[in-house]
Design a protein around this motif. Structure first.
Motif, PDB file in Angstrom:
ATOM      1  N   ILE A  19       0.853  -1.184   0.000  1.00  0.00           N
ATOM      2  CA  ILE A  19       0.000   0.000   0.000  1.00  0.00           C
ATOM      3  C   ILE A  19       0.886   1.230   0.000  1.00  0.00           C
ATOM      4  CG2 ILE A  19      -1.783   1.285   1.243  1.00  0.00           C
ATOM      5  CD1 ILE A  19      -2.797  -1.351   2.349  1.00  0.00           C
ATOM      6  N   GLY A  20       0.873   1.975  -1.109  1.00  0.00           N
ATOM      7  CA  GLY A  20       1.741   3.138  -1.263  1.00  0.00           C
ATOM      8  C   GLY A  20       2.916   2.771  -2.145  1.00  0.00           C
ATOM      9  N   LYS A 124      -9.301  -3.294   1.537  1.00  0.00           N
ATOM     10  CA  LYS A 124      -9.219  -3.961   0.231  1.00  0.00           C
ATOM     11  C   LYS A 124      -8.214  -5.115   0.289  1.00  0.00           C
ATOM     12  CE  LYS A 124      -9.241  -1.409  -3.505  1.00  0.00           C
ATOM     13  NZ  LYS A 124      -8.815  -0.508  -4.612  1.00  0.00           N
ATOM     14  N   ALA A 125      -7.100  -4.883   0.997  1.00  0.00           N
ATOM     15  CA  ALA A 125      -6.104  -5.948   1.156  1.00  0.00           C
ATOM     16  C   ALA A 125      -6.650  -7.096   1.999  1.00  0.00           C
ATOM     17  CB  ALA A 125      -4.845  -5.370   1.795  1.00  0.00           C
ATOM     18  N   LEU A 126      -7.352  -6.767   3.080  1.00  0.00           N
ATOM     19  CA  LEU A 126      -7.896  -7.799   3.952  1.00  0.00           C
ATOM     20  C   LEU A 126      -8.994  -8.584   3.256  1.00  0.00           C
ATOM     21  CD1 LEU A 126      -8.042  -5.740   7.266  1.00  0.00           C
ATOM     22  CD2 LEU A 126      -6.314  -7.415   6.579  1.00  0.00           C
ATOM     23  N   TYR A 127      -9.776  -7.929   2.410  1.00  0.00           N
ATOM     24  CA  TYR A 127     -10.822  -8.603   1.631  1.00  0.00           C
ATOM     25  C   TYR A 127     -10.202  -9.670   0.737  1.00  0.00           C
ATOM     26  CZ  TYR A 127     -14.690  -9.153  -1.718  1.00  0.00           C
ATOM     27  OH  TYR A 127     -15.676  -9.662  -2.535  1.00  0.00           O
ATOM     28  N   ARG A 128      -8.977  -9.415   0.273  1.00  0.00           N
ATOM     29  CA  ARG A 128      -8.269 -10.372  -0.574  1.00  0.00           C
ATOM     30  C   ARG A 128      -7.414 -11.337   0.241  1.00  0.00           C
ATOM     31  NH1 ARG A 128     -10.018  -6.270  -2.970  1.00  0.00           N
ATOM     32  NH2 ARG A 128     -10.401  -6.172  -5.222  1.00  0.00           N
ATOM     33  N   GLU A 129      -7.621 -11.354   1.568  1.00  0.00           N
ATOM     34  CA  GLU A 129      -7.006 -12.314   2.479  1.00  0.00           C
ATOM     35  C   GLU A 129      -5.488 -12.214   2.488  1.00  0.00           C
ATOM     36  OE1 GLU A 129      -8.559 -16.247   1.958  1.00  0.00           O
ATOM     37  OE2 GLU A 129     -10.581 -15.514   1.526  1.00  0.00           O
ATOM     38  N   ALA A 130      -4.962 -10.998   2.407  1.00  0.00           N
ATOM     39  CA  ALA A 130      -3.511 -10.810   2.436  1.00  0.00           C
ATOM     40  C   ALA A 130      -2.949 -11.215   3.796  1.00  0.00           C
ATOM     41  CB  ALA A 130      -3.167  -9.354   2.139  1.00  0.00           C
ATOM     42  N   ASP A 131      -1.784 -11.847   3.784  1.00  0.00           N
ATOM     43  CA  ASP A 131      -1.079 -12.210   5.012  1.00  0.00           C
ATOM     44  C   ASP A 131      -0.087 -11.129   5.426  1.00  0.00           C
ATOM     45  OD1 ASP A 131      -2.298 -14.782   5.160  1.00  0.00           O
ATOM     46  OD2 ASP A 131      -0.932 -15.461   3.588  1.00  0.00           O
ATOM     47  N   ILE A 132       0.483 -10.435   4.429  1.00  0.00           N
ATOM     48  CA  ILE A 132       1.529  -9.448   4.677  1.00  0.00           C
ATOM     49  C   ILE A 132       1.124  -8.128   4.042  1.00  0.00           C
ATOM     50  CG2 ILE A 132       3.968  -8.863   4.364  1.00  0.00           C
ATOM     51  CD1 ILE A 132       4.473 -11.899   3.993  1.00  0.00           C
ATOM     52  N   LEU A 133       1.152  -7.047   4.813  1.00  0.00           N
ATOM     53  CA  LEU A 133       0.862  -5.719   4.303  1.00  0.00           C
ATOM     54  C   LEU A 133       2.136  -4.882   4.375  1.00  0.00           C
ATOM     55  CD1 LEU A 133      -2.035  -6.795   5.113  1.00  0.00           C
ATOM     56  CD2 LEU A 133      -2.652  -4.393   5.378  1.00  0.00           C
ATOM     57  N   VAL A 134       2.528  -4.302   3.251  1.00  0.00           N
ATOM     58  CA  VAL A 134       3.675  -3.402   3.189  1.00  0.00           C
ATOM     59  C   VAL A 134       3.126  -1.980   3.108  1.00  0.00           C
ATOM     60  CG1 VAL A 134       5.785  -2.777   1.961  1.00  0.00           C
ATOM     61  CG2 VAL A 134       5.015  -5.162   1.983  1.00  0.00           C
ATOM     62  N   LEU A 135       3.302  -1.201   4.172  1.00  0.00           N
ATOM     63  CA  LEU A 135       2.790   0.168   4.234  1.00  0.00           C
ATOM     64  C   LEU A 135       3.941   1.131   3.964  1.00  0.00           C
ATOM     65  CD1 LEU A 135       0.526  -0.131   7.419  1.00  0.00           C
ATOM     66  CD2 LEU A 135      -0.031  -0.664   5.045  1.00  0.00           C
ATOM     67  N   ASP A 136       3.922   1.758   2.799  1.00  0.00           N
ATOM     68  CA  ASP A 136       5.019   2.621   2.353  1.00  0.00           C
ATOM     69  C   ASP A 136       4.665   4.080   2.639  1.00  0.00           C
ATOM     70  OD1 ASP A 136       7.205   3.752   1.145  1.00  0.00           O
ATOM     71  OD2 ASP A 136       7.080   2.571  -0.673  1.00  0.00           O
ATOM     72  N   GLU A 137       5.317   4.678   3.639  1.00  0.00           N
ATOM     73  CA  GLU A 137       5.061   6.061   4.067  1.00  0.00           C
ATOM     74  C   GLU A 137       3.556   6.300   4.294  1.00  0.00           C
ATOM     75  OE1 GLU A 137       7.257   8.176   4.906  1.00  0.00           O
ATOM     76  OE2 GLU A 137       9.127   7.572   3.959  1.00  0.00           O
ATOM     77  N   PRO A 138       2.921   5.482   5.120  1.00  0.00           N
ATOM     78  CA  PRO A 138       1.462   5.588   5.254  1.00  0.00           C
ATOM     79  C   PRO A 138       0.984   6.839   5.971  1.00  0.00           C
ATOM     80  CG  PRO A 138       2.316   4.048   6.870  1.00  0.00           C
ATOM     81  CD  PRO A 138       3.468   4.412   5.973  1.00  0.00           C
ATOM     82  N   THR A 139       1.852   7.490   6.742  1.00  0.00           N
ATOM     83  CA  THR A 139       1.417   8.670   7.504  1.00  0.00           C
ATOM     84  C   THR A 139       1.800   9.983   6.827  1.00  0.00           C
ATOM     85  OG1 THR A 139       3.448   8.773   8.825  1.00  0.00           O
ATOM     86  CG2 THR A 139       1.671   7.376   9.649  1.00  0.00           C
ATOM     87  N   ALA A 140       2.329   9.908   5.607  1.00  0.00           N
ATOM     88  CA  ALA A 140       2.851  11.109   4.948  1.00  0.00           C
ATOM     89  C   ALA A 140       1.790  12.193   4.793  1.00  0.00           C
ATOM     90  CB  ALA A 140       3.432  10.752   3.584  1.00  0.00           C
ATOM     91  N   VAL A 141       0.536  11.810   4.571  1.00  0.00           N
ATOM     92  CA  VAL A 141      -0.523  12.796   4.341  1.00  0.00           C
ATOM     93  C   VAL A 141      -1.576  12.752   5.448  1.00  0.00           C
ATOM     94  CG1 VAL A 141      -0.226  12.863   1.845  1.00  0.00           C
ATOM     95  CG2 VAL A 141      -1.721  11.141   2.848  1.00  0.00           C
ATOM     96  N   LEU A 142      -1.224  12.174   6.595  1.00  0.00           N
ATOM     97  CA  LEU A 142      -2.170  12.073   7.699  1.00  0.00           C
ATOM     98  C   LEU A 142      -1.896  13.119   8.767  1.00  0.00           C
ATOM     99  CD1 LEU A 142      -2.402   8.204   8.297  1.00  0.00           C
ATOM    100  CD2 LEU A 142      -3.729   9.622   6.726  1.00  0.00           C
TER     101      LEU A 142
END
Length: 261
Positions: A19-20, A124-142
Motif C-alpha cells: 500500500i503506497g 481492500k487488502a484484507l478482503y483479498r485475504e492478504a497475510d503481509i501488508l507493506v505500508l510505504d510512508e502511510p502517515t505522509a498525508v495524515l
C-alpha cells in the motif's frame, strides 16, 4: 495501480499487498516477483476509483463507494453476472468490524478523509485475504490524530496474525510502532535491531553514518512590515466541495509563515 504485477485480475487471495507505491515498496514487490511470489498486489495513491469518467469522459460522473472499491475485480454476483451490492456491503462491514477499521461501506470515496481512504485501502487488502501488508510512508498525508488511529489499526492487525512492514522516514513513528527496525543507507542494509533500546539519535546515526543533531538552533526572527495579507480565503475543488474555509494569514518581510493541515 490496483492490480497484480502480472497484469491480470486474480480470483485467489493475495499473500502480499503493498500500500503506497514508493521506491522501497515497489522494490519489495519487484524482488518478491523475482523470487517467484506471484500473488503480490500494489495499491498506490490512485488505486481508489472515485468516478466512472475523467474530466473529458462526458456523461454522468458516477461516484464509487467504499464497498464498490473494495470488491472491485472480486465482486459477489447474482446469476453469475450482476453485482450483488447488498452482499458486497455485508462482506465489507463484516471485515471492517472484525478488524476495527470503522469503514462505512456506503460512503463515497470523494467525500471521506484521506485517513478514511487509507482504511479502505487496508480493507481492500484484507478482503483479498492478504497475510503481509507493506505500508510505504502511510502517515505522509495524515494528521497526527489520523496517524495514531492508523497505529491502533496496525496493532489490531498484528494481534490477529497479520505481518506488517512499515516504511517511514519518521523515526519517532518507527520507534512507536515497530518491533524490529531495519535501517537503510543509500539503499543498502545497514543494520537490523530491536526497537527496544533504540533511539532517534541511534537510528539517525545508522542512516547517515555520523552523529546527527536532531534539534536546530534558531535565533529569534525580526520581521518587518507585512508584504502579504489574506482574509477569508475560500477554495472550492472541481467537485464543488469547499476545501479551504475562511483562512486568514499575514506574512511579513523577513518572515517564514508555515501552513500545516
Amino acid at each position: 495501480m490496483s492490480r497484480g504485477l502480472a497484469g491480470k485480475p486474480r480470483k485467489d487471495p493475495y499473500q502480499v499487498v503493498v500500500i503506497g507505491a514508493g521506491a522501497i515498496g515497489l522494490a519489495i514487490a519487484h524482488e518478491l516477483t523475482k523470487l517467484g511470489v506471484t500473488d503480490v498486489l500494489v495499491l498506490d495513491k490512485d488505486s481508489l476509483v472515485k468516478g466512472a469518467t475523467g474530466r473529458n469522459g462526458g456523461g454522468v460522473r458516477a461516484q464509487w463507494t467504499s464497498a464498490e472499491n473494495i470488491v472491485l475485480a472480486q465482486e459477489p454476483t447474482t446469476a453469475g453476472v450482476f453485482l450483488d451490492i447488498s452482499e458486497a456491503e455485508r462482506r465489507v462491514k463484516e471485515i471492517s468490524d472484525r478488524y476495527g477499521l470503522a469503514v462505512d461501506p456506503h460512503a463515497r470515496i470523494d467525500r471521506i478523509t484521506v485517513g478514511q481512504q487509507q482504511r479502505v485501502e487496508i480493507l481492500k487488502a484484507l478482503y483479498r485475504e492478504a497475510d503481509i501488508l507493506v505500508l510505504d510512508e502511510p502517515t505522509a498525508v495524515l494528521t497526527p490524530q489520523e496517524a495514531q488511529e492508523l497505529f491502533e489499526v496496525i496493532r489490531g492487525l498484528t494481534e490477529r496474525g497479520k505481518s506488517i512492514i512499515f516504511i517511514s522516514h519518521k523515526l519517532n513513528e518507527v520507534l512507536e510502532i515497530a518491533d524490529r527496525i531495519t535501517v537503510l543507507r543509500r539503499g543498502k542494509l545497514t543494520e537490523t535491531l530491536p526497537a527496544e533500546g533504540a533511539t532517534e539519535e541511534s537510528l539517525a546515526r545508522l542512516m547517515v553514518g555520523r552523529e546527527v543533531l536532531l534539534r536546530v538552533a534558531k535565533s529569534p526572527a525580526h520581521p518587518a512590515e507585512p508584504l502579504l495579507e489574506v482574509e477569508d480565503l475560500r477554495v472550492v475543488d472541481d467537485r464543488g466541495i469547499e476545501k479551504v474555509r475562511g483562512i486568514a494569514l499575514e506574512d511579513r518581510a523577513g518572515e517564514i509563515v508555515g501552513v500545516a493541515g
